[in-house]
Structure formats: C-alpha cells, structure tokens
Design an enzyme around this catalytic site. Structure first.
Site, PDB file in Angstrom:
ATOM      1  N   TYR A 166      92.739  78.715  58.725  1.00  0.00           N
ATOM      2  CA  TYR A 166      91.541  78.484  57.937  1.00  0.00           C
ATOM      3  C   TYR A 166      91.493  79.488  56.807  1.00  0.00           C
ATOM      4  O   TYR A 166      91.988  80.603  56.925  1.00  0.00           O
ATOM      5  CB  TYR A 166      90.312  78.745  58.807  1.00  0.00           C
TER       6      TYR A 166
ATOM      7  N   ASP B 283      99.450  97.428  46.778  1.00  0.00           N
ATOM      8  CA  ASP B 283     100.744  96.851  46.383  1.00  0.00           C
ATOM      9  C   ASP B 283     101.481  97.713  45.361  1.00  0.00           C
ATOM     10  O   ASP B 283     102.706  97.637  45.266  1.00  0.00           O
ATOM     11  CB  ASP B 283     100.546  95.453  45.785  1.00  0.00           C
TER      12      ASP B 283
ATOM     13  N   ARG C  55      91.166  84.850  50.005  1.00  0.00           N
ATOM     14  CA  ARG C  55      91.344  86.116  49.280  1.00  0.00           C
ATOM     15  C   ARG C  55      90.186  86.380  48.320  1.00  0.00           C
ATOM     16  O   ARG C  55      89.712  87.513  48.198  1.00  0.00           O
ATOM     17  CB  ARG C  55      92.674  86.056  48.513  1.00  0.00           C
TER      18      ARG C  55
ATOM     19  N   GLU D  42      89.611  97.527  35.203  1.00  0.00           N
ATOM     20  CA  GLU D  42      90.321  96.286  35.536  1.00  0.00           C
ATOM     21  C   GLU D  42      90.703  95.568  34.248  1.00  0.00           C
ATOM     22  O   GLU D  42      89.888  95.444  33.342  1.00  0.00           O
ATOM     23  CB  GLU D  42      89.412  95.412  36.423  1.00  0.00           C
ATOM     24  N   GLN D  43      91.946  95.093  34.204  1.00  0.00           N
ATOM     25  CA  GLN D  43      92.413  94.451  32.968  1.00  0.00           C
ATOM     26  C   GLN D  43      91.761  93.092  32.698  1.00  0.00           C
ATOM     27  O   GLN D  43      91.598  92.702  31.539  1.00  0.00           O
ATOM     28  CB  GLN D  43      93.934  94.281  33.001  1.00  0.00           C
TER      29      GLN D  43
END
Ligand SMILES: Cc1cc2nc3c(=O)[nH]c(=O)nc-3n(C[C@H](O)[C@H](O)[C@H](O)COP(=O)(O)OP(=O)(O)OC[C@H]3O[C@@H](n4cnc5c(N)ncnc54)[C@H](O)[C@@H]3O)c2cc1C
Length: 391
Positions: A211, A286, A104, A30-31
């Site tokens: 919510y 994505d 998220r 992960e960057q």
C-alpha cells in the site's frame, strides 16, 4: 549558531525538525520553488517510526500510513507462499514501534509541515560553499549568499556538497532497473487491499506490492536493465515491463493490466564514503550514503541521521562544531555502510535462478514463517539515540 541545511527532502526536513526541537537555529535551502514531492511507496520500519514518534509525529504518521500486517514471500511462477512473516502489532510489541507503508509525498509533507515556514527558503540552488570570515558562505545559483556556522549537505544522490567536499565519485550501476507504479485501490480486486507486503522472488528479478497510503496500491519491480541517466523521474514502458514478467504469477499481470503509467529508473549506488565531514560541513541522507532499495532503508537511514545530528549539535558553540560533527559521522558511518553493502547482497538473494541455491534460500524462508521479523532484527531494533556518545 546558524545551521544551513542544503536540500529539503525527507532527510533535510527531518534534520531541521530535529535541530529546532533541540533549540538550534536552522534554515533549509531547497532548490525547488515549491515543497511538492513525487515518488511512490516507502516503508517506515520501526527504527524510523520510533524516531518520528519521539519528534511528535506518531499520530499524524499513523493516520497517513498503512500499518503493514504481514510480509509474504511468493515463488515467481506459481505464486506459492514461501514465507509468511507476522508484522502488525507483534512488531510494535517486539521493537516498541510500528512498521508502516506510506506514500513518499505524504511522509515528506507530514515532516515538513512540522517545520515552521520561516526556517525554509525555496528556489535556492546551492552551487558552492566558501569560507566567509569565521563562518561559511553558502552560494546559490541566483547570486544569493547565506552565512552559516555549519552546513549539512542533504541534497540527495547528485549532491553538490558531497562533490565539493570529496570530488566527483563514480556511481556504480547495479545491473538492475526499478519500475514503480501506483494504482487507485478502488480499481483492484479485494486481494490487493489486504495491508500486507507481498514479494514475488524469481530468477534475476523480484516484484513487490504494498500500500502507499489508504487510496493507492504501490508496486516496485526490480529487473535486469541497462545503465541510463540516474533519474527518479523517467517514464517506462508498461508493455516492456509485462514482457519481463512473462510466465510469472497471474496476479502480477492483474496489477500491470490496471496500471496507467510506470516510472522507471536505473539503480545506482556508491561505495561507502571513507569520510563525510570536512571541518564545519557534513553530509546526511542520500548525499552521504546512497543505497539500492533492496532493504527499503533510504528514507529510514536519512531519518536516523537527522535524529542524531540534532543530538550532536545541541548546545554546541561554533568552535565545537568539528568535534560534534566527527561524533555524528563516527556513529553513523559504520551502520550506513553496512546497510549500503547489505542492500547489494539482498538483491542477489532475491534474484537467485532456480537451482540448489534457490532451494536453500526457500528453505530458509520457510523457517521465517510465523516469526516476527527476526531476520531484520539488526535493522529494526536499532535505536540511534541510544548510542553512547564517544568521548
Ligand atoms: C524524486 C524522488 C522520488 C523518490 N521516490 C522514492 C520512492 O518512491 N520510494 C523510495 O523508497 N525512495 C524514493 N526516493 C528516495 C528516498 O526518498 C530517499 O532515499 C530518502 O528519502 C532520503 O532522502 P534525502 O532527503 O537524503 O534525499 P532526497 O529525497 O533526494 O532529497 C534531496 C533534496 O535536496 C534538493 N536539492 C538537491 N540539490 C540541491 C541543491 N544544489 N541546492 C538545494 N537543494 C538541492 C532536492 O530538490 C531534494 O528536495 C525518491 C527520491 C527522489 C528524489
């Protein structure tokens, strides 16, 4: 077998968990230098919650999310109910899995907490992939190189892996921008706190309130706007947003009046890619199928990809990787392309100007009243792991 996953978002972390649970060795690169996510509310529909349950995350998901009881569509100017769809337990009965809303960051955290820390390397920004003996070398901006038999590009809408495999592609501006806001639930009137999803539809725009976990009310407003840098993290103007909803239901203005800041991003997607995989390298989430948010499936489709890639790579030798990845791609490409294109047309349906077409749409909405999500059956009933593997 060593699998390198580029990108530790929801898709990358879920793929890591799926592979580890099937005994495949994996490292996530992960960057960012810490695992801290931003964003706002996401919906976790039954096609995704079913997978998370199977991964052993059902209980923590249930504790961190809100189980949505109803989906309400309102007319833009007077807030008249156009449709009232039952969700809650009837979704669970119909589809065998629940329908949630969650922040998220909370969804990302509950998935990444399940991936043992030794399988995650931070501060590793992938810049390119090259052959390295019989395997692949993943090169990072800091000069590090990692060796792997499989590389999965889960590095989001600006994917470096996708660019390397398929060249620079052209993002397509939808003509709309999304404004997202979070409001502490205690600040708002009782009506906002029902665990429902509310959608006001009107000419050229729509407004969604849900919510985002127990403490926050989340909204997203989709309005016409101008193309700008494709970014999730630009702040927008609240007064401009209020102006765009001039003449709409007062409840929208009540929400905006209680909001401190909004994030604003232009909505881009890409046409479906005709091919994801080249040899031992493929794409997920994505990076493979960036989509507009109108069907609320960005995270859910990344989770479906993750579940399937674990199944396809389980027990595979390095020589068998290209065949396994071709199966993964074959099973995922049609559905995700259908959703990418479906999200485009869903926006058009919500944004109809008042007139004959809008009255037809509202009549169709009326027919949904009381039913439990039959309009979304094709999305929710789908079980990616039940797909027969092509020979
Ligand atoms: C900041 C942000 C906020 C979002 N907010 C929302 C929201 O509020 N609601 C909603 O519905 N959807 C939101 N989304 C989209 C949603 O999270 C995704 O559609 C879905 O989760 C699929 O995620 P993904 O893992 O494929 O990609 P992403 O979530 O974009 O994750 C990609 C990961 O790859 C990392 N990465 C990128 N390039 C490299 C590289 N070269 N090397 C190593 N790592 C790299 C990124 O740092 C990131 O962690 C947001 C996405 C982002 C990035």
């Amino acid at each position: 077998m060593n699998v390198a996953i580029i990108g530790g978002g929801i898709g990358g972390m879920c793929a890591a968990l799926s592979l580890l649970q099937r005994g495949v060795n994996v490292t996530v690169y992960e960057q960012a230098n810490e695992l801290k996510e931003v964003g706002a509310g996401l919906r976790v529909t039954p096609n995704a919650s079913r997978i998370l349950r199977r991964m052993g995350l059902g209980e923590i998901l249930h504790q961190s999310a809100i189980q949505t009881t109803e989906l309400l569509y309102y007319r833009w100017e007077d807030g008249r109910v156009l449709a009232q769809q039952v969700l809650g337990n009837s979704i669970e009965i119909k589809f065998g899995a629940p329908y949630y809303h969650i922040h998220r960051a909370a969804l990302h955290q509950l998935i990444s907490d399940a991936v043992p820390r030794e399988h995650i390397k931070l501060d590793q920004k992938c810049v390119r992939i090259e052959p390295m003996g019989d395997a692949l070398g993943v090169h990072f901006a800091n000069g590090d190189v990692a060796q792997a038999n499989v590389v999965i590009g889960a590095d989001g809408i600006h994917s470096v892996v996708r660019k390397q495999l398929h060249g620079e592609d052209r993002p397509r501006f939808s003509g709309d921008v999304a404004y997202r806001g979070l409001i502490p639930a205690t600040r708002l009137a009782e009506w906002t706190r029902a665990p429902t999803q509310k959608i006001w539809v009107g000419p050229n725009s729509h407004f969604v309130q849900t919510y985002a976990g127990p403490d926050y009310i989340n909204f997203i407003a989709l309005v016409p706007g101008v193309a700008d840098r494709e970014s999730w993290s630009r702040e927008g103007s609240l007064s401009e947003l209020a102006e765009k909803f001039h003449g709409w239901d007062e409840r929208i203005h009540e929400l905006l009046a209680n909001t401190d800041r909004v994030m604003c991003w232009p909505l881009y997607d890409r046409d479906p890619l005709p091919q994801w995989t080249v040899g031992h390298v493929t794409l997920l989430g994505d990076a493979a199928h960036p989509m507009l948010p109108y069907l609320g499936q960005g995270a859910a489709q990344a989770i479906e990809d993750a579940a399937l890639i674990g199944k396809c790579l389980a027990g595979v030798t390095p020589q068998e990787v290209p065949t396994a990845l071709a199966v993964y791609e074959r099973l995922r490409r049609t559905r995700t392309a259908h959703i990418q294109l479906g999200a485009r047309s869903e926006g058009n349906i919500y944004h109809l100007p008042d007139g004959q077409e809008q009255r037809k749409r509202d009549a169709a909405f009326q027919e949904m009243t009381g039913a439990n999500a039959s309009r979304d059956e094709w999305l929710f009933a789908y079980d990616v792991l039940a797909e027969p593997q092509p020979q």
